[in-house]
Motif scaffolding. Structure first.
Motif: not given
Length: 226
Positions: A60-78
């Motif tokens: 949300e602060e623009g330090r990482i893009g959509e894909l990087q957020f998604e990949q990191g959050f997917a790992e937390r979901l896994r």
């Protein structure tokens, strides 16, 4: 909660997701259902899991893009038992597909502006293209998006930047947001706050708090509809 004298404000800041669209919280719950897990798990992780929350803030602060957020959050979901491809999770697209414009609120923004008040957008962005379908420069006098300014609600500076761009003092503005924590922070920064639930209630609250003397030339204060 701060008590705002009636009829004292001359500008309005609107949130985007959950205000100009259907509920973002419901969209996250739909994501959980689509993933076959507890519908509340994605929101619970973002609120209570430090790594997940840090990813959201960075995005949300623009330090990482959509894909990087998604990949990191997917790992937390896994890590919490969700079967999701971390390489191509499609999380943001799934959330966006569950959101629809709230036409009554889009109309309310137009009516408030036509009534002569300055209107601005203050939004925590989610996704690289989350405002598709909305002509924000045409809708608002000023637009403040967290990823572009590097600060997000509920940080005080986010409200200050939005007011500066709108050309008003925080003491002259109202914040409309669907999240209580963002309204609490807005009130601490000097704005009046309205927790949005549905368009007629928000229109009525705005009519109460806006100052008729602050109007530019226009057809009058917004009337509740619905």
């Amino acid at each position: 909660m701060r008590t705002t004298p009636p009829g004292t404000r001359g500008a309005v800041l609107f949130d985007f997701g959950g205000v100009l669209t259907t509920s973002v919280l419901a969209a996250f719950e739909q994501l959980g259902s689509d993933l076959g897990c507890d519908p509340r798990l994605p929101l619970r992780l973002l609120a209570g899991d430090r790594a997940s929350g840090a990813l959201l803030v960075a995005h949300e602060e623009g330090r990482i893009g959509e894909l990087q957020f998604e990949q990191g959050f997917a790992e937390r979901l896994r890590a919490h038992g969700v079967d999701i491809d971390p390489a191509r999770p499609g999380i943001v697209r799934r959330i966006q597909s569950a959101l629809e414009p709230d036409r009554a609120m889009v109309d309310l923004v137009a009516r408030v502006r036509a009534a002569g008040y300055r209107v601005g957008l203050l939004s925590n962005s989610l996704g690289d293209d989350c405002y598709a379908g909305f002509d924000l420069p045409a809708m608002f006098d000023a637009v403040t998006i967290s990823a572009e300014v590097g600060v997000r609600k509920p940080a005080r500076r986010a409200y200050e930047i939005a007011c500066e761009r709108l050309g008003v003092r925080p003491q002259d503005a109202v914040m409309v947001d669907d999240l209580q924590q963002n309204i609490t922070a807005a009130e601490r920064a000097g704005l009046a706050g309205i927790v949005h639930t549905h368009a007629p209630a928000t229109a009525a609250a705005l009519k109460s708090v806006l100052d008729p003397r602050a109007q530019r030339e226009g057809p009058g204060t917004p009337e509740p509809t619905g």
